[in-house]
Enzyme design. Structure first.
Site, short mmCIF file in Angstrom:
data_model
loop_
_atom_site.label_atom_id
_atom_site.label_comp_id
_atom_site.label_asym_id
_atom_site.label_seq_id
_atom_site.Cartn_x
_atom_site.Cartn_y
_atom_site.Cartn_z
N LYS A 155 -27.96 -22.36 -36.05
CA LYS A 155 -29.12 -21.55 -36.21
C LYS A 155 -27.88 -20.85 -34.95
O LYS A 155 -27.73 -21.27 -33.87
CB LYS A 155 -30.07 -21.53 -35.37
CG LYS A 155 -31.05 -20.51 -35.19
CD LYS A 155 -31.68 -19.81 -36.19
CE LYS A 155 -31.92 -18.18 -36.20
NZ LYS A 155 -32.42 -17.25 -37.96
N CYS A 206 -27.00 -9.93 -38.57
CA CYS A 206 -28.47 -10.15 -38.96
C CYS A 206 -29.13 -9.10 -39.04
O CYS A 206 -29.06 -7.38 -38.41
CB CYS A 206 -28.97 -10.69 -37.52
SG CYS A 206 -30.61 -10.90 -37.46
N1 ORO Z 1 -32.13 -13.44 -40.80
C1 ORO Z 1 -31.56 -13.42 -41.72
O1 ORO Z 1 -31.45 -13.33 -42.63
N2 ORO Z 1 -29.93 -13.74 -40.92
C2 ORO Z 1 -29.42 -13.57 -39.72
O2 ORO Z 1 -29.11 -13.81 -39.70
C3 ORO Z 1 -30.82 -14.14 -39.11
C4 ORO Z 1 -31.50 -13.84 -39.69
C5 ORO Z 1 -33.18 -14.11 -38.83
O3 ORO Z 1 -33.09 -15.09 -37.89
O4 ORO Z 1 -33.95 -13.45 -39.06
#
Ligand code: ORO
Length: 310
Positions: A43, A129
């Site tokens: 993550k 993000c």
């Molecule tokens: N969600 C996504 O679709 N891409 C990201 O880079 C990060 C998230 C998130 O943590 O909301």
């Protein structure tokens, strides 16, 4: 053979998780590492741990998903420690460490910390993000991206990748590729989710997710043609030494095949992994081999980037 390469790293197969799915904790990451996937990514870590956005923040859609997680994560220190420990125990199993900044200067701070660590694998800088309230997707701003990369590569000389959002205008590909080509980038990852979509529950006329008034990143089959186009458009514009990780809309082995056909060296899976669990990897690997056999291919390099046009 399904062997593939990113920079100087070799992977036994090209299929892995996309950051965000099954990769929050050490246990999640250990499970990915023990799965049939060719590699794994954490993550996105931020300087401070985050709980993320209020629930509901993920929903399954007819052809994919909507998410507004808001970068929940255990903090960069946690993922660096995991990476150092995993690497020491498994020196021949290269993997990816994802990081995201809350401010432009965070990227330099985090790059310094990773540079100072013993981690020698691939670091992915998430510039895309869509879900942190008030924070724009950095990589939609070419100048801001150039500035971040300029400062980042002053302090960082380990293998680096950049996670990009989807682009929709060929002029955007031209502009972004021109910037990326000036930096010692090992790979790009296209695409992050389709930012700020909206889905409504017809029974209640209510948004499916709570954060940001219901706006969220769209993934799954909705993303596939956009992902193919982004991989193809960057493969046509980037220096050949810059590899591409293709992400978006993979539901079967043919989808993996097509991202590789457009130029991807590695393919990441998010929504289908979330829906199906780790069993998705052996299934996709078997289906990829069928798709290759149908076209008479025995290795990825037989067809990688070899898309036909009419
Ligand atoms: N969600 C996504 O679709 N891409 C990201 O880079 C990060 C998230 C998130 O943590 O909301």
């Amino acid at each position: 053979t399904l062997t593939t390469h990113i920079g100087s790293f070799e992977f036994a197969n090209p299929i892995m998780n996309a950051s965000g799915v099954h990769c929050l904790s050490a246990q999640d990451l250990d499970e990915l590492a023990a799965s049939a996937a060719g590699s794994f990514i954490t993550k996105s870590g931020t300087l401070e741990a985050r709980v993320g956005n209020p629930a509901p923040r993920y929903a399954t859609l007819p052809y994919g998903s909507i998410n507004s997680m808001g970068l929940p994560n255990k903090g960069l220190d946690y993922y660096i420690q995991y990476a150092e420990k995993f690497q020491a125990a498994h020196p021949d199993q290269p993997f990816f460490l994802s990081v995201a900044g809350m401010a432009p200067s965070d990227y330099v701070t985090m790059a310094k910390q990773i540079q100072a660590s013993s981690f020698t694998g691939l670091t992915e800088f998430n510039l895309s993000c869509p879900n942190v309230p008030g924070k724009p997707q950095v990589a939609y701003d070419v100048e801001a991206t150039e500035q971040i990369l300029t400062e980042l590569f002053k302090v960082f000389n380990k293998p680096a990748g950049i996670k990009l959002p989807p682009y929709f205008d060929l002029a955007q590909f031209d502009a972004m590729a021109a910037v990326l080509n000036r930096f010692p980038i090992t790979y790009i990852n296209s695409i992050n989710s389709l930012g700020n979509g909206l889905m409504i529950d017809p029974a209640t006329d209510t948004t499916l997710v709570r954060p940001k008034g219901g706006f969220g990143g769209i993934g799954g089959a909705y993303a596939k043609p956009i992902a193919l186009a982004n991989v193809r458009a960057f493969r046509e514009r980037l220096r050949p030494e810059i590899s591409i990780v293709g992400t978006g809309g993979v539901r079967n082995g043919r989808d993996v095949y097509e991202l590789i056909l457009c130029g991807a060296s590695m393919v990441q899976v998010a929504t289908t992994l979330q829906e199906e669990g780790l069993g998705v990897f052996p299934r996709l690997l078997a289906e990829l081999q069928v798709a290759m056999a149908e076209n008479g291919h025995t290795s990825l390099t037989d067809f990688q980037g070899q898309l036909h046009t009419i």
